[in-house]
Scaffold this motif. Sequence first.
Motif, PDB file in Angstrom:
ATOM      1  N   ALA A  74       0.828  -1.214   0.000  1.00  0.00           N
ATOM      2  CA  ALA A  74       0.000   0.000   0.000  1.00  0.00           C
ATOM      3  C   ALA A  74       0.855   1.253   0.000  1.00  0.00           C
ATOM      4  O   ALA A  74       0.641   2.176   0.801  1.00  0.00           O
ATOM      5  N   VAL A  75       1.833   1.314  -0.925  1.00  0.00           N
ATOM      6  CA  VAL A  75       2.703   2.481  -1.053  1.00  0.00           C
ATOM      7  C   VAL A  75       2.857   2.831  -2.529  1.00  0.00           C
ATOM      8  O   VAL A  75       2.701   1.981  -3.408  1.00  0.00           O
ATOM      9  N   ALA A  76       3.202   4.088  -2.787  1.00  0.00           N
ATOM     10  CA  ALA A  76       3.533   4.512  -4.149  1.00  0.00           C
ATOM     11  C   ALA A  76       5.000   4.233  -4.410  1.00  0.00           C
ATOM     12  O   ALA A  76       5.854   4.442  -3.544  1.00  0.00           O
ATOM     13  N   SER A  77       5.301   3.749  -5.589  1.00  0.00           N
ATOM     14  CA  SER A  77       6.690   3.494  -5.971  1.00  0.00           C
ATOM     15  C   SER A  77       6.838   3.803  -7.458  1.00  0.00           C
ATOM     16  O   SER A  77       5.931   4.339  -8.090  1.00  0.00           O
ATOM     17  N   GLY A  78       7.998   3.505  -8.012  1.00  0.00           N
ATOM     18  CA  GLY A  78       8.233   3.770  -9.419  1.00  0.00           C
ATOM     19  C   GLY A  78       8.839   5.137  -9.653  1.00  0.00           C
ATOM     20  O   GLY A  78       9.129   5.900  -8.724  1.00  0.00           O
ATOM     21  N   ALA A  79       9.028   5.471 -10.924  1.00  0.00           N
ATOM     22  CA  ALA A  79       9.758   6.687 -11.315  1.00  0.00           C
ATOM     23  C   ALA A  79       9.080   7.957 -10.828  1.00  0.00           C
ATOM     24  O   ALA A  79       9.743   8.882 -10.335  1.00  0.00           O
ATOM     25  N   ALA A  80       7.750   8.047 -10.945  1.00  0.00           N
ATOM     26  CA  ALA A  80       7.051   9.264 -10.538  1.00  0.00           C
ATOM     27  C   ALA A  80       7.179   9.497  -9.037  1.00  0.00           C
ATOM     28  O   ALA A  80       7.398  10.631  -8.582  1.00  0.00           O
ATOM     29  N   ALA A  81       7.066   8.436  -8.265  1.00  0.00           N
ATOM     30  CA  ALA A  81       7.194   8.565  -6.811  1.00  0.00           C
ATOM     31  C   ALA A  81       8.617   8.947  -6.422  1.00  0.00           C
ATOM     32  O   ALA A  81       8.830   9.801  -5.550  1.00  0.00           O
ATOM     33  N   ALA A  82       9.603   8.341  -7.073  1.00  0.00           N
ATOM     34  CA  ALA A  82      10.997   8.665  -6.768  1.00  0.00           C
ATOM     35  C   ALA A  82      11.316  10.110  -7.119  1.00  0.00           C
ATOM     36  O   ALA A  82      12.038  10.808  -6.388  1.00  0.00           O
ATOM     37  N   GLU A  83      10.770  10.588  -8.241  1.00  0.00           N
ATOM     38  CA  GLU A  83      10.981  11.978  -8.645  1.00  0.00           C
ATOM     39  C   GLU A  83      10.391  12.938  -7.614  1.00  0.00           C
ATOM     40  O   GLU A  83      11.020  13.920  -7.213  1.00  0.00           O
ATOM     41  N   ALA A  84       9.172  12.661  -7.156  1.00  0.00           N
ATOM     42  CA  ALA A  84       8.547  13.514  -6.143  1.00  0.00           C
ATOM     43  C   ALA A  84       9.320  13.467  -4.833  1.00  0.00           C
ATOM     44  O   ALA A  84       9.520  14.491  -4.170  1.00  0.00           O
ATOM     45  N   ALA A  85       9.783  12.287  -4.459  1.00  0.00           N
ATOM     46  CA  ALA A  85      10.530  12.138  -3.207  1.00  0.00           C
ATOM     47  C   ALA A  85      11.847  12.898  -3.247  1.00  0.00           C
ATOM     48  O   ALA A  85      12.318  13.400  -2.215  1.00  0.00           O
ATOM     49  N   SER A  86      12.440  12.995  -4.419  1.00  0.00           N
ATOM     50  CA  SER A  86      13.748  13.653  -4.536  1.00  0.00           C
ATOM     51  C   SER A  86      13.663  15.154  -4.287  1.00  0.00           C
ATOM     52  O   SER A  86      14.693  15.819  -4.153  1.00  0.00           O
ATOM     53  N   ARG A  87      12.452  15.691  -4.178  1.00  0.00           N
ATOM     54  CA  ARG A  87      12.269  17.143  -4.012  1.00  0.00           C
ATOM     55  C   ARG A  87      11.842  17.528  -2.593  1.00  0.00           C
ATOM     56  O   ARG A  87      11.479  18.669  -2.343  1.00  0.00           O
ATOM     57  N   VAL A  88      11.877  16.564  -1.665  1.00  0.00           N
ATOM     58  CA  VAL A  88      11.522  16.878  -0.282  1.00  0.00           C
ATOM     59  C   VAL A  88      12.747  16.735   0.611  1.00  0.00           C
ATOM     60  O   VAL A  88      13.733  16.081   0.250  1.00  0.00           O
ATOM     61  N   ARG A  89      12.682  17.366   1.778  1.00  0.00           N
ATOM     62  CA  ARG A  89      13.722  17.235   2.793  1.00  0.00           C
ATOM     63  C   ARG A  89      13.047  17.052   4.146  1.00  0.00           C
ATOM     64  O   ARG A  89      12.003  17.635   4.407  1.00  0.00           O
ATOM     65  N   ALA A  90      13.663  16.257   5.007  1.00  0.00           N
ATOM     66  CA  ALA A  90      13.049  15.983   6.305  1.00  0.00           C
ATOM     67  C   ALA A  90      14.120  15.849   7.381  1.00  0.00           C
ATOM     68  O   ALA A  90      15.308  15.644   7.097  1.00  0.00           O
ATOM     69  N   ASP A  91      13.672  15.969   8.619  1.00  0.00           N
ATOM     70  CA  ASP A  91      14.565  15.755   9.760  1.00  0.00           C
ATOM     71  C   ASP A  91      14.770  14.269  10.021  1.00  0.00           C
ATOM     72  O   ASP A  91      15.893  13.834  10.296  1.00  0.00           O
ATOM     73  N   LEU A  92      13.682  13.497   9.937  1.00  0.00           N
ATOM     74  CA  LEU A  92      13.728  12.071  10.261  1.00  0.00           C
ATOM     75  C   LEU A  92      12.999  11.261   9.200  1.00  0.00           C
ATOM     76  O   LEU A  92      12.034  11.732   8.601  1.00  0.00           O
ATOM     77  N   PHE A  93      13.476  10.046   8.996  1.00  0.00           N
ATOM     78  CA  PHE A  93      12.761   9.070   8.175  1.00  0.00           C
ATOM     79  C   PHE A  93      12.629   7.805   8.989  1.00  0.00           C
ATOM     80  O   PHE A  93      13.617   7.261   9.489  1.00  0.00           O
ATOM     81  N   PHE A  94      11.392   7.317   9.150  1.00  0.00           N
ATOM     82  CA  PHE A  94      11.171   6.039   9.804  1.00  0.00           C
ATOM     83  C   PHE A  94      10.982   4.984   8.726  1.00  0.00           C
ATOM     84  O   PHE A  94       9.979   4.966   8.010  1.00  0.00           O
ATOM     85  N   LEU A  95      11.964   4.122   8.627  1.00  0.00           N
ATOM     86  CA  LEU A  95      12.078   3.130   7.561  1.00  0.00           C
ATOM     87  C   LEU A  95      11.501   1.795   8.008  1.00  0.00           C
ATOM     88  O   LEU A  95      11.868   1.272   9.067  1.00  0.00           O
ATOM     89  N   GLY A  96      10.635   1.240   7.182  1.00  0.00           N
ATOM     90  CA  GLY A  96      10.133  -0.104   7.411  1.00  0.00           C
ATOM     91  C   GLY A  96      10.866  -1.103   6.537  1.00  0.00           C
ATOM     92  O   GLY A  96      11.099  -0.853   5.352  1.00  0.00           O
ATOM     93  N   VAL A  97      11.255  -2.232   7.113  1.00  0.00           N
ATOM     94  CA  VAL A  97      11.903  -3.309   6.363  1.00  0.00           C
ATOM     95  C   VAL A  97      11.215  -4.621   6.737  1.00  0.00           C
ATOM     96  O   VAL A  97      10.432  -4.673   7.687  1.00  0.00           O
ATOM     97  N   THR A  98      11.512  -5.667   5.997  1.00  0.00           N
ATOM     98  CA  THR A  98      10.954  -6.974   6.355  1.00  0.00           C
ATOM     99  C   THR A  98      11.985  -7.880   7.004  1.00  0.00           C
ATOM    100  O   THR A  98      11.627  -8.904   7.575  1.00  0.00           O
ATOM    101  N   GLY A  99      13.266  -7.514   6.929  1.00  0.00           N
ATOM    102  CA  GLY A  99      14.302  -8.327   7.532  1.00  0.00           C
ATOM    103  C   GLY A  99      15.431  -7.503   8.105  1.00  0.00           C
ATOM    104  O   GLY A  99      15.857  -6.515   7.503  1.00  0.00           O
ATOM    105  N   VAL A 100      15.900  -7.916   9.294  1.00  0.00           N
ATOM    106  CA  VAL A 100      17.075  -7.313   9.929  1.00  0.00           C
ATOM    107  C   VAL A 100      17.963  -8.463  10.377  1.00  0.00           C
ATOM    108  O   VAL A 100      17.683  -9.129  11.373  1.00  0.00           O
ATOM    109  N   HIS A 101      19.019  -8.712   9.621  1.00  0.00           N
ATOM    110  CA  HIS A 101      19.858  -9.895   9.871  1.00  0.00           C
ATOM    111  C   HIS A 101      21.328  -9.486   9.898  1.00  0.00           C
ATOM    112  O   HIS A 101      21.746  -8.650   9.084  1.00  0.00           O
TER     113      HIS A 101
END
Length: 250
Positions: free
Chosen positions: A147-174
Amino acid sequence: MLAAARKDVLLERLRRDGRIVAKEVAAELGISEDSIRRDLRELDAAGLAVRVYGGALPASPAVADYATRTAVAPDSKRRVAAAAVALIPAGATVILDGGTTTLAVVDSLPLTFSGTIITHSPTIATALLHHEAEVFLIGGQLFKHSAVASGAAAAEAASRVRADLFFLGVTGVHPDAGLTTGDADEAAMKRTLASRAAETYVLASEEKIGAASRYDVLPFDATAGIVTDVRADTGIALDLQAAGAVLLSA
């Protein structure tokens, strides 16, 4: 030894040791390394293991569909979410990844939080409707599994924002595989979002610790810490710290 019995042995070894070295198991069982590799291929195809060079790692249960994941380790996710919210300064700009643990972060976030939330998840954006925070939704092709946006359009939009923190979700931590997820495009989007924040924190509820998925996201040293409720004195926690992970107790 029959194939079914060998697979049971391999799965038990994965649960016990967190990894399998095909050469070692073959010698221990007195069978060919080719037989072990074939078993590992079949376990990988069944979603029960992730093959790596020379052996295999435990597969993450967090690659299940979104609806199924909502019922996995809910108490652990709530603890991780509460600890993550405690890291957010007043008025901060925060990028929230998609996923069920991040949704728990929204549930823990005070309605009066007056900062800015950026997300590529319509589910997360909707959950923030009654918060005072400004919400910016990054659009693009919808990856329905998470349930997330991905692909070229999403990456382009993301490249134009700045933030203090990012909370990253992953499926594995090994300790061997690092931070992983189950889709290549989603992994690339996560890296893009991480590059737009001053600090990246990983949300790691208990089912993700010691598990691995197919695609690398980030190395441990590219994050400020892994928020988890796994006890710091357990074997897997010590292995993660020896691999360079910074664990933040939830």
